[in-house]
Design a protein around this motif. Structure first.
Motif, PDB file in Angstrom:
ATOM      1  N   LEU A  28       8.149  -2.750 -20.810  1.00  0.00           N
ATOM      2  CA  LEU A  28       9.629  -3.389 -19.965  1.00  0.00           C
ATOM      3  C   LEU A  28       9.660  -3.084 -18.698  1.00  0.00           C
ATOM      4  O   LEU A  28      10.111  -3.774 -18.009  1.00  0.00           O
ATOM      5  CB  LEU A  28      10.493  -2.739 -21.049  1.00  0.00           C
ATOM      6  CG  LEU A  28      10.676  -3.403 -22.414  1.00  0.00           C
ATOM      7  CD1 LEU A  28      11.714  -2.729 -23.177  1.00  0.00           C
ATOM      8  CD2 LEU A  28      10.779  -5.008 -22.147  1.00  0.00           C
ATOM      9  N   GLY A  29       9.304  -1.862 -18.235  1.00  0.00           N
ATOM     10  CA  GLY A  29       9.535  -1.532 -16.929  1.00  0.00           C
ATOM     11  C   GLY A  29       8.375  -2.362 -15.934  1.00  0.00           C
ATOM     12  O   GLY A  29       8.873  -2.746 -14.924  1.00  0.00           O
ATOM     13  N   ILE A  31       7.466  -5.329 -16.511  1.00  0.00           N
ATOM     14  CA  ILE A  31       8.209  -6.724 -16.441  1.00  0.00           C
ATOM     15  C   ILE A  31       9.260  -6.618 -15.744  1.00  0.00           C
ATOM     16  O   ILE A  31       9.478  -7.714 -14.809  1.00  0.00           O
ATOM     17  CB  ILE A  31       8.456  -7.163 -17.921  1.00  0.00           C
ATOM     18  CG1 ILE A  31       7.183  -7.463 -18.656  1.00  0.00           C
ATOM     19  CG2 ILE A  31       9.105  -8.412 -17.990  1.00  0.00           C
ATOM     20  CD1 ILE A  31       7.365  -7.419 -20.285  1.00  0.00           C
ATOM     21  N   PHE A  32       9.988  -5.680 -15.777  1.00  0.00           N
ATOM     22  CA  PHE A  32      11.358  -5.683 -14.808  1.00  0.00           C
ATOM     23  C   PHE A  32      10.776  -5.697 -13.331  1.00  0.00           C
ATOM     24  O   PHE A  32      11.525  -6.318 -12.533  1.00  0.00           O
ATOM     25  CB  PHE A  32      12.193  -4.454 -15.193  1.00  0.00           C
ATOM     26  CG  PHE A  32      13.389  -4.246 -14.167  1.00  0.00           C
ATOM     27  CD1 PHE A  32      14.439  -4.929 -14.465  1.00  0.00           C
ATOM     28  CD2 PHE A  32      13.502  -3.276 -13.418  1.00  0.00           C
ATOM     29  CE1 PHE A  32      15.588  -4.892 -13.848  1.00  0.00           C
ATOM     30  CE2 PHE A  32      14.573  -2.938 -12.743  1.00  0.00           C
ATOM     31  CZ  PHE A  32      15.420  -4.003 -12.797  1.00  0.00           C
ATOM     32  N   GLN A  33       9.775  -4.796 -13.010  1.00  0.00           N
ATOM     33  CA  GLN A  33       9.455  -4.813 -11.441  1.00  0.00           C
ATOM     34  C   GLN A  33       8.920  -6.157 -11.077  1.00  0.00           C
ATOM     35  O   GLN A  33       9.173  -6.585 -10.006  1.00  0.00           O
ATOM     36  CB  GLN A  33       8.235  -3.882 -11.390  1.00  0.00           C
ATOM     37  CG  GLN A  33       8.845  -2.444 -11.386  1.00  0.00           C
ATOM     38  CD  GLN A  33       7.975  -1.465 -11.285  1.00  0.00           C
ATOM     39  OE1 GLN A  33       6.732  -1.768 -11.137  1.00  0.00           O
ATOM     40  NE2 GLN A  33       8.315  -0.263 -11.181  1.00  0.00           N
ATOM     41  N   VAL A  35       9.881  -9.057 -12.092  1.00  0.00           N
ATOM     42  CA  VAL A  35      11.199  -9.948 -12.320  1.00  0.00           C
ATOM     43  C   VAL A  35      11.877  -9.646 -11.086  1.00  0.00           C
ATOM     44  O   VAL A  35      12.194 -10.563 -10.038  1.00  0.00           O
ATOM     45  CB  VAL A  35      11.942  -9.846 -13.410  1.00  0.00           C
ATOM     46  CG1 VAL A  35      13.610 -10.456 -13.241  1.00  0.00           C
ATOM     47  CG2 VAL A  35      11.352 -10.257 -14.366  1.00  0.00           C
ATOM     48  N   CYS A  36      11.899  -8.433 -10.570  1.00  0.00           N
ATOM     49  CA  CYS A  36      12.643  -7.911  -9.178  1.00  0.00           C
ATOM     50  C   CYS A  36      11.780  -8.382  -8.070  1.00  0.00           C
ATOM     51  O   CYS A  36      12.424  -8.970  -7.105  1.00  0.00           O
ATOM     52  CB  CYS A  36      12.773  -6.421  -9.222  1.00  0.00           C
ATOM     53  SG  CYS A  36      14.075  -6.158 -10.306  1.00  0.00           S
TER      54      CYS A  36
END
Length: 85
Positions: A28-29, A31-33, A35-36
């Motif tokens: 999840l981390g 994927i979040f990176q 997206v950012c």
């Protein structure tokens, strides 16, 4: 000789709850990176197009004036230097 070799797979313990939680948290981390990073890259290319469009709109309508507060420039008072003794 063939009886001495053990070709069975090694015993791997099942992952604990914490290990599973850590694995999914890392996914999840990541994927979040991504997206950012995409959020930073994608709007910058669109903002140039919007800037050009707004500049063209301003040149078409020169009678409109943009009223905004002028930023106040504040200068810091100069510190008095101590005299050398």
């Amino acid at each position: 000789m063939s009886a001495d070799l053990d070709l069975s797979p090694p015993e791997v313990p099942e992952p604990t709850f914490f290990e599973s939680l850590l694995r999914y948290g890392l996914f999840l981390g990541a994927i979040f990176q991504l997206v950012c990073i995409l959020a930073v890259i994608i709007p910058t290319s669109k903002s140039h197009e919007q800037d050009e469009a707004s500049e063209q709109a301003e040149t078409r309508e020169p009678s409109k004036k943009v009223k905004g507060a002028m930023p106040q420039v504040r200068q810091k008072p100069k510190k008095e230097s101590k005299k050398k003794r």
